[in-house]
Structure formats: C-alpha cells, structure tokens
Scaffold this active site. Structure first.
Site, mmCIF file in Angstrom:
data_model
loop_
_atom_site.group_PDB
_atom_site.id
_atom_site.type_symbol
_atom_site.label_atom_id
_atom_site.label_comp_id
_atom_site.label_asym_id
_atom_site.label_seq_id
_atom_site.Cartn_x
_atom_site.Cartn_y
_atom_site.Cartn_z
ATOM 1 N N GLY A 1 2.878 3.192 1.298
ATOM 2 C CA GLY A 1 2.146 2.587 0.195
ATOM 3 C C GLY A 1 0.958 3.419 -0.211
ATOM 4 C CG ASN A 2 -2.381 1.405 -2.060
ATOM 5 O OD1 ASN A 2 -3.235 1.220 -1.212
ATOM 6 N ND2 ASN A 2 -1.864 0.411 -2.782
ATOM 7 C CB VAL B 1 -2.775 -1.042 1.476
ATOM 8 C CG1 VAL B 1 -2.102 -1.948 2.511
ATOM 9 C CG2 VAL B 1 -3.021 -1.820 0.190
ATOM 10 C CD GLU C 1 5.664 9.034 5.786
ATOM 11 O OE1 GLU C 1 5.226 9.822 4.927
ATOM 12 O OE2 GLU C 1 6.041 9.407 6.907
ATOM 13 C CB CYS D 1 5.419 8.393 -2.947
ATOM 14 S SG CYS D 1 6.834 8.698 -1.882
#
Length: 457
Positions: free
Chosen positions: A189-190, A193, A211, A245
């Site tokens: 995710g980002n 977070v 990741e 991504c």
C-alpha cells in the site's frame, strides 16, 4: 461476519503448533488448491474485478488470475528444492562437523492487500506463505468490496480452514489485526499506512515486509526506438487505469526526440482505447469517487497535451499526457497512481539522471536506450526496487526476479524463491562430532595457543 480476530488467530496458531503445515505434502496440496480455486472461479473473480475496477476479462486474467496461478505452479515445481537444507562450509576449527541452513516456517502471518490489484496482491504473497509452511490471515481492501467478498466467500471452500482465514472490513478491523502478535506482516500500500503498520509491528517485534510505491521514473534516450517505447510505456502506464505501483509515474525524454515521443504516445492511446476511451471495454475505472476527485486537483493549471477529462460519478479519468509540469507541483510531488503521465523534456540524459538521483528511491526505474554506456551509467548511479530496460512493468512476470522496494518504496521482497525465503526463518545449524576436541580454545590461554588459533582461522 468476521469471527473475533483473537479467536481466529488462536485457532490458526493451534494449527501451526500442531505441526500440520510442515509436511511438503500438505503444502503442495494447498498450492494445488489455490490453482484449482482460480480455475473454478475465474468468472466470479473476473466479475468482481469488473465491478470494482472496470477490468475487462483479458486484463483480469493477465494481471490477477494468471499471475497467481503462475506463482503457485512455480512454487510447486521448486518446493522440494527450497525446503532442502542448504549445506555451507564448516571452518577448520569446527571440524569434524557440518553446517547447513534449514528453512522453517515462521508461524502465523498477516497479509494486508491493496485495492489496485485486490485479488493477486492477496494471493501472490499467500503462495509464498503456504510454500514456507505458515498459517495466514488475509485482509483484502474494503475499497474493492466485490473482490473482497469473493475472496471471503470462495477461498474457505478450497484452503484448509484451520490454517487460513480471510478478515473483511476497514480501518477498525485492520487496527484490531495489527494489535495481534503475528510472526510476520506483509503490507502492500502507501507510505503513510506503512508507518502505522510498522509502528504496530514494533510493539510485538514482528518482522515486516512493506511493498509501497513512489514516483517510478522513465528515462527515454535519443537512441531509443520511439515507436516501440511509446507502445510499451502506454501499455505499462494505462493498464488498470494507471493504478499500478510499478507503472511509469513520469517520463524524462531527450529534447531531440521529445516531440516525436509525445505524438507517438498520443497516437498509441488512440490506437489502444479509441477516440473516446470512456467507451473502450479495455479501459479500467478508478477504484472510488474519492480517488477520482483527486485527479481534478492534480490537473488544475497543468499544460495538457492529450486527455484531461475527469468524470467523478463514473470514476473515469481519461488517459492524459501533461507537458513539463513544475517540479514543485502536486503532480510531481505525489505518487500519481492513475492515468496521468507527465512528460518532462531534458537537454541531456545526465540531467535526467540527476533529476532521479535527487529524489527518493522509486519502486521501479525504466530506461529506454540502445546505448550500453548510458545503461551502465544509469545502473551505477541510480537505485530502485527494480530496473527494467527497454520495457515497462513486464519484469513482474518473472518468478526468478524478486519484487520489492528500497528506501521509501519499501523493504523486503517476495515472488518465487524470495517469497518462500521471506516467510521462512532460515535456521543456521552446525553439527559437531565428539571424535575430536581441540584443546587450544580452552583456558588457560597461552602464546602457543594464540599462534595456533591464527593458523586455523
């Protein structure tokens, strides 16, 4: 409805401690069931992905179903070798004896998945966890609710329910999960977070794989085949409506070929998706209205060459080319994560290299060039999670290459052997014989023993 997280975790931990997940036969069976599940329910997952992201059947198969099936088949093929103890050299001082590394499963792991590839980013890490002999809880993204529901409904019919569980929900459920003591957490995710995940994991000293993403640059040299480069970049950027991504985030192109590249890229967009991509069955939608609204702000005041239309209600952002945005604009400060491609003209490629070097390390780096000299310079001066030369995104199809970030783009890696390694403790073992016991290591220490020690080291 989810069972209490603590009860689910306790059930899975009891299964792990029973030793059930350790035999190769059990692992191979679960990997086979993953493949069978995806074959049996290909249509169900395709429909869910269509509802969540507007994915056509071909793209759902290419980027989600087939990707996971390939991972599972590769793991089955190599699992026996992966599980085998790896012999290593034993120093003279420890002779007679032998040394080896014995992979063992970590325990119960947590996989938190994103919304952009909501099925494959649950299942591909799961392959590594299963191959390594772990139990696992999967947390799909609540944003892509149809795919989350499909996984929660279908997966328990195939995998061992005493070893695996799907927990649905949003922030409260994720927060509750992160309060539990897992043996490994893999989060995709980002960056924002990821900091929350890492802080929660630190309370239990739980190892993490993160990741993330970042602004993956794409460098185009004047020696590149512009026609091929434009095709590959258009595909890599606009597949899944740019919600990838590792998609090219922005292009740095040599001035001598900039006009040709921009015009060719614009033509490729029309070739791929027609004059109105909103009517194309092959063009995806943004995951939510909230995410779509963001692009209205990102495009404000920008010099748009192609596209630019945003329809929030339809979750639609047109494939868009933006020319030379200001470096301090939001478009160049944030990860774009959508179908907007800034194209920046540079006078020399060393300017492009410096531009990339001055920014955080990206998840992916792309170079299009026929110059091996430039290739060597880029590889020596720039760091990225992965590098792909003369193509975009395609490195993801190789199970022989690890997938992971560096710096702000993440930590740790998976796919293929690297997924097995991530979810395993690589336990070092040394076994000695009783037949010979060198007295020189025992006190009292003497000069003679010191000289002998230097000789055998």
């Amino acid at each position: 409805m989810n069972a209490p997280v603590s009860a689910t975790l306790a059930r899975l931990r009891q299964t792990f401690e029973s030793g059930k997940t350790r035999p190769i036969e059990w692992r191979l069976q679960q990997l086979s069931e993953i493949d069978r599940m995806l074959r049996d329910h290909e249509s169900d997952f395709a429909e869910a992905l269509k509802a969540d992201l507007g994915k056509c059947r071909f793209e759902a198969d290419l980027t989600e179903t087939s990707f996971v099936q390939a991972e599972a088949k590769y793991a089955r093929k190599h699992l026996e070798d992966w599980m085998r103890p790896q012999r290593v050299r034993t120093p003279l001082m420890a002779q007679p004896g032998k040394s080896y590394i014995q992979p063992e499963p970590k325990g119960v792991v947590l996989i938190i998945a994103p919304w952009n590839y909501p099925m494959s980013m649950v299942m591909a890490p799961l392959v590594g966890a299963v191959a390594a002999g772990n139990c696992a809880i999967m947390k799909p993204s609540e944003i892509t609710s149809h795919t989350s529901a499909a996984l929660a409904r279908i997966l328990p019919r195939y995998l061992d329910n005493e070893a695996f569980a799907v927990v649905e929900g949003g922030i409260p459920e994720t927060t509750e999960l992160l309060e539990q003591p897992f043996d490994h957490i893999l989060y995709t995710g980002n960056e924002r977070v990821a900091r929350v995940v890492m802080a929660a994991a630190a309370k239990h000293l739980t190892p993490v794989t993160l990741e993330l993403g970042g602004k993956s640059p794409c460098l185009i040299d004047k020696s590149a085949d512009i026609e091929v480069a434009a095709s590959r970049i258009a595909w890599g950027k606009f597949i899944n409506a740019g919600q990838t991504c590792v998609a090219p985030d922005h292009v740095l192109v040599h001035r001598e070929v900039a006009t040709k590249f921009i015009e060719t890229l614009s033509a490729k967009i029309r070739e791929f998706y027609g004059d109105d991509p909103a009517q194309s069955p092959d063009y995806c939608r943004i995951a939510s209205e909230r995410h779509t609204e963001r692009f209205v702000k990102l495009l404000e005041g920008q010099k748009i060459h192609t596209g630019g239309r945003v329809d929030v209600a339809m979750r639609y952002v047109e494939p868009t080319i933006v020319l030379d945005p200001a470096p301090d604009s939001a478009l160049m400060q944030e990860e774009i994560f959508g179908p907007v491609l800034p194209v920046i003209t540079v006078d020399e490629m060393h300017h492009a290299i410096k531009f990339v070097a001055d920014r955080p390390k990206p998840l992916a780096l792309y170079l299009f060039s026929k110059s091996e000299t430039l290739e060597d310079v880029v590889l020596s001066k720039l760091s990225a999670g992965s590098v792909c030369i003369n193509d975009a995104v395609l490195f993801m199809v190789s199970p022989e290459l690890p997938f992971g970030g560096v710096g702000n783009s993440g930590m740790g890696r998976y796919t293929g052997w690297y997924g097995f390694e991530t979810f395993s403790h690589m336990k070092p073992v040394m076994k000695r014989s009783f037949r010979f016991d060198a007295p020189m290591r025992y006190p009292p220490y003497t000069d003679k023993k010191a000289r002998l020690l230097k000789m055998v080291r």
